[in-house]
Design a protein around this motif. Structure first.
Motif, mmCIF file in Angstrom:
data_model
loop_
_atom_site.group_PDB
_atom_site.id
_atom_site.type_symbol
_atom_site.label_atom_id
_atom_site.label_comp_id
_atom_site.label_asym_id
_atom_site.label_seq_id
_atom_site.Cartn_x
_atom_site.Cartn_y
_atom_site.Cartn_z
ATOM 1 N N HIS A 1 0.871 -1.080 -0.061
ATOM 2 C CA HIS A 1 0.020 -0.010 0.026
ATOM 3 C C HIS A 1 0.806 1.157 0.040
ATOM 4 C CE1 HIS A 1 -2.617 -2.993 2.267
ATOM 5 N NE2 HIS A 1 -3.060 -2.957 0.986
ATOM 6 N N THR A 2 1.126 1.764 -1.116
ATOM 7 C CA THR A 2 2.180 2.866 -1.308
ATOM 8 C C THR A 2 1.359 4.321 -1.012
ATOM 9 O OG1 THR A 2 3.223 1.598 -2.911
ATOM 10 C CG2 THR A 2 3.564 4.075 -3.158
ATOM 11 N N GLY A 3 2.206 5.123 -0.386
ATOM 12 C CA GLY A 3 1.697 6.522 -0.153
ATOM 13 C C GLY A 3 0.305 6.564 0.311
ATOM 14 N N LYS A 4 -0.503 7.529 -0.054
ATOM 15 C CA LYS A 4 -1.927 7.763 0.487
ATOM 16 C C LYS A 4 -2.778 6.454 0.768
ATOM 17 C CE LYS A 4 -2.011 12.645 -0.218
ATOM 18 N NZ LYS A 4 -2.720 13.785 -0.994
ATOM 19 N N THR A 5 -2.157 5.519 -0.088
ATOM 20 C CA THR A 5 -3.199 4.322 -0.159
ATOM 21 C C THR A 5 -2.895 3.546 1.317
ATOM 22 O OG1 THR A 5 -2.836 3.915 -2.395
ATOM 23 C CG2 THR A 5 -3.159 1.814 -1.143
ATOM 24 N N ALA A 6 -1.836 3.808 1.828
ATOM 25 C CA ALA A 6 -1.841 3.168 3.411
ATOM 26 C C ALA A 6 -2.921 3.737 4.270
ATOM 27 C CB ALA A 6 -0.450 3.246 3.701
ATOM 28 N N ALA A 7 -3.146 5.164 3.990
ATOM 29 C CA ALA A 7 -3.885 5.712 4.982
ATOM 30 C C ALA A 7 -5.450 5.293 4.712
ATOM 31 C CB ALA A 7 -3.706 7.350 4.867
ATOM 32 N N ILE A 8 -5.868 5.192 3.240
ATOM 33 C CA ILE A 8 -7.299 4.692 3.129
ATOM 34 C C ILE A 8 -7.381 3.210 3.537
ATOM 35 C CG2 ILE A 8 -8.667 4.057 1.101
ATOM 36 C CD1 ILE A 8 -8.422 7.285 1.435
ATOM 37 N N TYR A 9 -6.368 2.315 3.355
ATOM 38 C CA TYR A 9 -6.274 1.070 3.921
ATOM 39 C C TYR A 9 -6.622 1.172 5.367
ATOM 40 C CZ TYR A 9 -5.620 -3.781 4.472
ATOM 41 O OH TYR A 9 -5.607 -5.153 4.761
ATOM 42 N N ASP A 10 -5.987 1.842 6.220
ATOM 43 C CA ASP A 10 -5.930 1.969 7.684
ATOM 44 C C ASP A 10 -7.318 2.300 8.058
ATOM 45 O OD1 ASP A 10 -3.616 0.866 7.954
ATOM 46 O OD2 ASP A 10 -2.507 2.924 8.250
ATOM 47 N N LEU A 11 -7.842 3.286 7.388
ATOM 48 C CA LEU A 11 -9.180 3.975 7.439
ATOM 49 C C LEU A 11 -10.344 2.916 7.159
ATOM 50 C CD1 LEU A 11 -11.150 6.220 8.401
ATOM 51 C CD2 LEU A 11 -10.913 7.164 5.953
ATOM 52 N N LEU A 12 -10.158 2.180 6.404
ATOM 53 C CA LEU A 12 -11.004 1.180 5.877
ATOM 54 C C LEU A 12 -11.161 -0.187 6.947
ATOM 55 C CD1 LEU A 12 -12.335 -0.138 3.126
ATOM 56 C CD2 LEU A 12 -10.420 -1.812 3.213
ATOM 57 N N LYS A 13 -10.091 -0.387 7.809
ATOM 58 C CA LYS A 13 -10.234 -1.427 8.730
ATOM 59 C C LYS A 13 -11.123 -0.660 9.895
ATOM 60 C CE LYS A 13 -5.820 -1.793 8.798
ATOM 61 N NZ LYS A 13 -4.299 -2.482 9.360
ATOM 62 N N GLU A 14 -11.054 0.593 10.051
ATOM 63 C CA GLU A 14 -12.177 1.324 10.982
ATOM 64 C C GLU A 14 -13.492 1.583 10.583
ATOM 65 O OE1 GLU A 14 -10.296 4.936 12.163
ATOM 66 O OE2 GLU A 14 -8.380 3.901 12.336
ATOM 67 N N SER A 15 -13.670 1.985 9.408
ATOM 68 C CA SER A 15 -14.881 2.181 8.636
ATOM 69 C C SER A 15 -14.949 2.270 7.158
ATOM 70 C CB SER A 15 -15.455 3.478 9.256
ATOM 71 O OG SER A 15 -16.632 3.858 8.481
ATOM 72 N N PRO A 16 -15.576 1.113 6.538
ATOM 73 C CA PRO A 16 -15.438 1.117 5.068
ATOM 74 C C PRO A 16 -16.155 2.330 4.586
ATOM 75 C CG PRO A 16 -16.117 -0.888 6.021
ATOM 76 C CD PRO A 16 -16.012 -0.057 6.978
ATOM 77 N N THR A 17 -17.339 2.726 5.103
ATOM 78 C CA THR A 17 -17.849 3.914 4.656
ATOM 79 C C THR A 17 -17.158 5.143 4.632
ATOM 80 O OG1 THR A 17 -20.169 3.133 5.183
ATOM 81 C CG2 THR A 17 -19.889 5.424 4.966
ATOM 82 N N ALA A 18 -16.496 5.366 5.764
ATOM 83 C CA ALA A 18 -15.426 6.594 6.195
ATOM 84 C C ALA A 18 -14.460 6.225 4.782
ATOM 85 C CB ALA A 18 -15.004 6.612 7.302
ATOM 86 N N ALA A 19 -13.741 5.239 4.522
ATOM 87 C CA ALA A 19 -12.796 5.102 3.727
ATOM 88 C C ALA A 19 -13.247 5.635 2.312
ATOM 89 C CB ALA A 19 -12.213 3.758 3.563
ATOM 90 N N LEU A 20 -14.518 5.011 1.902
ATOM 91 C CA LEU A 20 -15.181 5.278 0.645
ATOM 92 C C LEU A 20 -15.624 6.655 0.298
ATOM 93 C CD1 LEU A 20 -16.708 4.214 -1.920
ATOM 94 C CD2 LEU A 20 -18.761 4.075 -0.619
ATOM 95 N N ASN A 21 -16.042 7.690 1.345
ATOM 96 C CA ASN A 21 -16.056 8.812 1.237
ATOM 97 C C ASN A 21 -14.815 9.627 1.188
ATOM 98 O OD1 ASN A 21 -18.931 8.537 1.722
ATOM 99 N ND2 ASN A 21 -18.972 8.846 3.865
ATOM 100 N N ALA A 22 -13.925 9.075 2.036
ATOM 101 C CA ALA A 22 -12.387 9.968 1.973
ATOM 102 C C ALA A 22 -11.901 9.827 0.610
ATOM 103 C CB ALA A 22 -11.588 9.138 2.962
ATOM 104 N N LEU A 23 -11.957 8.907 0.131
ATOM 105 C CA LEU A 23 -11.291 8.434 -1.427
ATOM 106 C C LEU A 23 -12.236 9.301 -2.243
ATOM 107 C CD1 LEU A 23 -9.780 5.450 -2.975
ATOM 108 C CD2 LEU A 23 -11.541 6.502 -4.229
ATOM 109 N N ASN A 24 -13.279 9.527 -2.076
ATOM 110 C CA ASN A 24 -14.134 10.471 -3.145
ATOM 111 C C ASN A 24 -14.338 11.765 -2.753
ATOM 112 O OD1 ASN A 24 -15.175 8.264 -5.438
ATOM 113 N ND2 ASN A 24 -15.633 7.192 -3.514
ATOM 114 N N GLY A 25 -13.880 12.338 -1.691
ATOM 115 C CA GLY A 25 -13.727 13.676 -1.195
ATOM 116 C C GLY A 25 -15.268 13.960 -0.818
ATOM 117 N N VAL A 26 -15.927 12.901 -0.252
ATOM 118 C CA VAL A 26 -17.484 12.997 0.398
ATOM 119 C C VAL A 26 -17.289 13.218 1.754
ATOM 120 C CG1 VAL A 26 -19.651 12.140 0.729
ATOM 121 C CG2 VAL A 26 -18.450 11.699 -1.512
ATOM 122 N N THR A 27 -17.796 14.365 2.319
ATOM 123 C CA THR A 27 -17.991 14.890 3.905
ATOM 124 C C THR A 27 -19.455 14.225 4.240
ATOM 125 O OG1 THR A 27 -19.005 16.912 3.174
ATOM 126 C CG2 THR A 27 -16.398 16.707 3.540
ATOM 127 N N ALA A 28 -19.028 13.539 5.179
ATOM 128 C CA ALA A 28 -20.379 13.163 6.026
ATOM 129 C C ALA A 28 -21.428 13.924 6.629
ATOM 130 C CB ALA A 28 -20.024 11.797 6.893
#
Length: 248
Positions: free
Chosen positions: A221-248
């Motif tokens: 998981h290179t660069g910012k990918t690692a942060a998205i992957y870590d977030l994914l483990k906490e909340s798949p929805t949060a990771a999805l929103n973060a990758l797409n620039g969506v604010t909950a």
């Protein structure tokens, strides 16, 4: 996994991540073969990569793949690393009237089915080597799909699944399976979604790949990918929103 004195095939090696990876492996004393559909782009790549071997080949063509495998078998019988880097992406939405299925068909064939086919056809050669590896260049969108690359994301999800089960299937053999998940990279491939302004240099991706292979890190998981992957483990929805620039 050693990263020197290998014979390496990189598909889609004439530009971007493929080109940078070829350069990095050449500098480590490997024999490197790159493929691409465009002969002129391969020629241009060869001028930047002294010693590289170039083969015009289209991974989406079964006949071309058979010809490529025969060439590898006869001219490069010591091939022990396959890097499945060639890919196709369409930038669109799932809005009504987009005919997304047409792009999905190209993406699933290039990014998934073609990888399965080439890998399967080269496995007998890889099995003959003392140590070997398959590297599949995937995407964090396999876990958190992108709004502008929805069907590309789905094709990478298929590749992610395949990579995991291939690794499990080959766990008692001489072949290691790595999956590389780059973030947004500054390449022509990702220019339309902001790669030029926000992407990391492809050389950073190549350096991370070599370092991870040396340490037998199989999910990279290179660069910012690692942060998205870590977030994914906490909340798949949060990771999805973060990758797409969506604010909950």
């Amino acid at each position: 996994m050693k990263t020197s004195n290998n014979t390496i095939l990189i598909t889609g090696g004439s530009a971007g991540i493929g080109l940078a990876t070829a350069k990095a492996f050449l500098e480590k004393g490997n024999e490197v073969i790159i493929t691409g559909r465009d002969a002129k782009r391969l020629e241009q790549a060869a001028t930047q990569l002294p010693g590289v071997h170039t083969l015009v080949s289209d991974v989406s063509s079964e006949a071309a793949v058979d010809e490529l495998v025969n060439t590898i078998r006869t001219k490069f019988p010591k091939l022990n690393v396959l890097i499945n880097n060639a890919g196709y992406a369409a930038y669109h939405t799932l809005a009504v009237g987009e005919e997304s299925w047409k792009e999905a068909e190209k993406e699933i064939y290039t990014n998934y089915i073609s990888v399965v086919r080439l890998t399967e056809k080269l496995l007998p050669i890889l099995h003959q080597q003392p140590a070997a590896a398959v590297v599949n260049v995937s995407s964090i969108t396999a876990y958190a799909p992108g709004l502008r690359i929805p069907t590309y994301s789905a094709s990478k999800a298929a590749l992610n699944s395949y990579s995991k089960i291939l690794r499990l299937s080959l766990q008692d053999t001489n072949i290691k399976v790595f999956e590389l998940m780059p973030p947004l990279v500054n390449t022509d491939f990702s220019a339309v979604i902001g790669g030029a302004a926000n992407g990391i240099p492809p050389g950073e991706v190549a350096a991370d790949l070599l370092n991870s292979m040396e340490q037998d890190v199989y999910s990279i998981h290179t660069g910012k990918t690692a942060a998205i992957y870590d977030l994914l483990k906490e909340s798949p929805t949060a990771a999805l929103n973060a990758l797409n620039g969506v604010t909950a």
